[in-house]
Enzyme design. Structure first.
Site, PDB file in Angstrom:
ATOM      1  N   HIS A 168       0.837  -1.227   0.000  1.00 16.04           N
ATOM      2  CA  HIS A 168       0.000   0.000   0.000  1.00 16.04           C
ATOM      3  C   HIS A 168       0.863   1.265   0.000  1.00 16.04           C
ATOM      4  O   HIS A 168       0.416   2.310   0.474  1.00 16.04           O
ATOM      5  CB  HIS A 168      -0.967   0.046   1.191  1.00 16.04           C
ATOM      6  CG  HIS A 168      -1.705  -1.229   1.428  1.00 16.04           C
ATOM      7  ND1 HIS A 168      -2.950  -1.489   0.905  1.00 16.04           N
ATOM      8  CD2 HIS A 168      -1.349  -2.353   2.114  1.00 16.04           C
ATOM      9  CE1 HIS A 168      -3.345  -2.706   1.275  1.00 16.04           C
ATOM     10  NE2 HIS A 168      -2.395  -3.242   1.999  1.00 16.04           N
ATOM     11  N   SER A 219      16.004  21.077 -16.651  1.00 15.93           N
ATOM     12  CA  SER A 219      14.845  21.912 -16.942  1.00 15.93           C
ATOM     13  C   SER A 219      15.329  23.164 -17.647  1.00 15.93           C
ATOM     14  O   SER A 219      16.447  23.622 -17.422  1.00 15.93           O
ATOM     15  CB  SER A 219      14.140  22.263 -15.629  1.00 15.93           C
ATOM     16  OG  SER A 219      13.486  23.510 -15.743  1.00 15.93           O
ATOM     17  N   LYS A 224      17.176  21.389 -11.389  1.00 13.88           N
ATOM     18  CA  LYS A 224      16.449  20.142 -11.638  1.00 13.88           C
ATOM     19  C   LYS A 224      17.226  19.108 -12.426  1.00 13.88           C
ATOM     20  O   LYS A 224      18.031  19.412 -13.277  1.00 13.88           O
ATOM     21  CB  LYS A 224      15.138  20.434 -12.365  1.00 13.88           C
ATOM     22  CG  LYS A 224      14.220  21.195 -11.480  1.00 13.88           C
ATOM     23  CD  LYS A 224      12.781  20.850 -11.565  1.00 13.88           C
ATOM     24  CE  LYS A 224      12.395  19.411 -11.677  1.00 13.88           C
ATOM     25  NZ  LYS A 224      11.048  19.372 -12.270  1.00 13.88           N
ATOM     26  N   GLU A 244      10.120   7.993 -17.128  1.00  9.30           N
ATOM     27  CA  GLU A 244       8.824   8.641 -17.397  1.00  9.30           C
ATOM     28  C   GLU A 244       8.333   8.326 -18.805  1.00  9.30           C
ATOM     29  O   GLU A 244       7.149   8.066 -19.028  1.00  9.30           O
ATOM     30  CB  GLU A 244       8.936  10.160 -17.236  1.00  9.30           C
ATOM     31  CG  GLU A 244       9.080  10.593 -15.793  1.00  9.30           C
ATOM     32  CD  GLU A 244       9.293  12.099 -15.704  1.00  9.30           C
ATOM     33  OE1 GLU A 244       8.394  12.772 -15.187  1.00  9.30           O
ATOM     34  OE2 GLU A 244      10.348  12.586 -16.146  1.00  9.30           O
TER      35      GLU A 244
END
Ligand code: ARG
Length: 465
Positions: free
Chosen positions: A160, A281, A287, A294
């Site tokens: 979970h 970025s 970043k 992804e």
């Protein structure tokens, strides 16, 4: 070609296709991917025509050589079919007639584009599946190499997405080796149903010529032949099965991708990404983004879509060939290209793009209640009924949370005041290393089991290659 002149169709046609319909109808823009297979299939067909006396050996020789010439032209980038060719099969036939003259027109004897396209697609997919299985093996090797380095590195285990019990990081990675194993086996199974020859099924009903289907099947390395000509020209089960197997590969890659994305976050901080596999970025200079996992996660949806397209394409088709089947190619080709690209990218990511942070991982497992089950197991091993022990530990967790303590902070007196069965060995029994080592049941995360699992994975890789 002048618009009033039909090209390949029989004399019953008086005018050419409307230009927009010609574009709509054509598959040459994508089925050119089948070119080499079309040539190979046609060469086998030509040889068979000679073997059965349908054409002369000299004619077959001319056809085979002409087809080989087209292959060389293609490899040199000189074979450039046009929209007028409609599809790869016509493109080859037109070029062949240009090259060898009248005899080129004999190639299509006792054959239809329906059995031809079915043959080409299967030959193409067979090659792709064999390559994909090799790539799955590379993927397993990458996972295994990381696993070997991290048998005793601990990582929180979750259910979970809540801390549950600590794990050997190798055990976690080996779960993906197992998934990839089933993927590899599944592809092997699909391969059996891909490698069946429809060549010689004709348009739908077979042919009046004395062809030898066994001979072409043998020349092309097929293991079997379709036994029913209608089925042979209209079956696309093999492509659907493949799309399903490919979807499952991507389910597995996508799950790991999701984990890597989480692990690379500031919040988890379990891994860092190397510059070769991460991006920045355009505005936020601090970043570093996990684009590879992804994209794998994102591309997975696209492949599921292809599976759905193929299923829906088939479900309403009356016997036998229908032009709808031309729509099998783009989903199939894109599935192949996507799954291969994702596997390659993930293998590179695992080989060189990701570094686990053992200090962050051990800090994580030391600072939670994921050893609570082990306290209950400790008591149960000393004869306390498990449910009673479980309730007691629940109480301890509650009071410890309130006091801002962890279980490892409790003194022996405190343990004893909870239950007389506690002894001095309790501290050791709930240390993360012990907690993991103790789960030595078959298939569990105990180090002994993990080492055995690594050895087994190696044997499997060696014997099934
Ligand atoms: N381009 C067609 C396809 O991909 C080839 C078969 C055409 N057959 C036909 N009867 N029109 O399906």
């Amino acid at each position: 070609m002048s618009p009033s002149q039909p090209k390949t169709w029989s004399q019953r046609f008086e005018s050419a296709l409307h230009p927009a319909i010609a574009v709509f109808n054509a598959s040459i823009g994508f089925d050119i991917a089948l070119l080499e297979y079309d040539l190979t299939g046609s060469q086998a067909h030509a040889r068979m025509l000679a073997k059965t006396g349908i054409i002369s050996p000299e004619e077959a020789e001319t056809l085979v050589n002409g087809l080989e010439h087209i292959r060389q032209e293609h490899r040199r980038g000189e074979f450039q079919p046009t929209l007028d060719d409609e599809d790869v099969h016509f493109a080859v036939e037109h070029r062949l007639v240009e090259l060898v003259g009248e005899v080129g027109k004999k190639l299509h004897t006792a054959r239809s584009r329906n059995d031809q396209v079915g043959t080409d697609t299967r030959l193409y997919l067979r090659d792709q599946v064999i390559a994909l299985r090799d790539e799955l093996r590379q993927w397993q090797r990458s996972l295994l190499t990381q696993a070997e380095q991290h048998v005793e590195t601990l990582i929180p285990g979750y259910t979970h997405l809540q801390r549950a019990q600590p794990l050997s990081l190798a055990h976690h990675l080996l779960a993906y080796v197992e998934m990839a194993q089933r993927d590899w086996e599944r592809l092997g199974d699909v391969l059996k149903r891909i490698n069946i020859s429809p060549l010689g099924c004709g348009a739908l009903a077979g042919t009046t010529f004395p062809i030898d289907r066994h001979y072409t099947a043998e020349l092309l390395g097929f293991d079997d032949l379709y036994r029913n000509s209608l089925d042979g020209v209209s079956d696309r089960d093999f492509a659907i099965e493949f799309a399903c197997a490919a979807s499952l590969i991507l389910v597995h890659l996508s799950r790991l991708s999701e984990e890597i994305i989480l692990w690379a976050s500031e919040e988890f901080g379990f891994v860092t990404l190397n510059d070769s596999c991460a991006t920045g970025s355009s505005i936020m200079p601090q970043k570093k983004n996990p684009d590879v996992p992804e994209l794998v996660r994102g591309k997975t949806g696209r492949v599921f879509g292809h599976l759905q397209s193929l299923l829906v394409m088939m479900k309403g088709l009356p016997m036998a060939y229908n032009k709808d089947l031309q729509e099998d190619k783009e989903p199939l080709f894109d599935t192949v290209n996507t799954v291969r690209a994702c596997l390659e990218a993930m293998t590179i990511l695992l080989n060189e793009g990701i570094v686990f942070r053992p200090e962050r991982l051990s800090a994580a497992v030391a600072a939670d209640f994921s050893n609570a089950t082990d306290v209950a197991d400790y008591l149960a091993a000393k004869g306390v009924p498990f449910r009673e022990a479980y309730n007691l530990v629940g109480q301890v967790v509650k009071t410890s949370l309130a006091a801002g303590k962890l279980l490892k902070d409790l003194t022996l007196e405190e343990w004893r005041s909870l239950h007389p069965a506690f002894d001095a060995d309790i501290d050791d029994a709930i240390s993360p290393q012990r907690v993991v080592a103790a789960r030595n049941s078959f298939g569990g995360t105990g180090f002994e089991q993990v080492r055995a699992a690594i050895a087994h994975a190696h044997t499997r890789l060696a014997t099934l290659d």
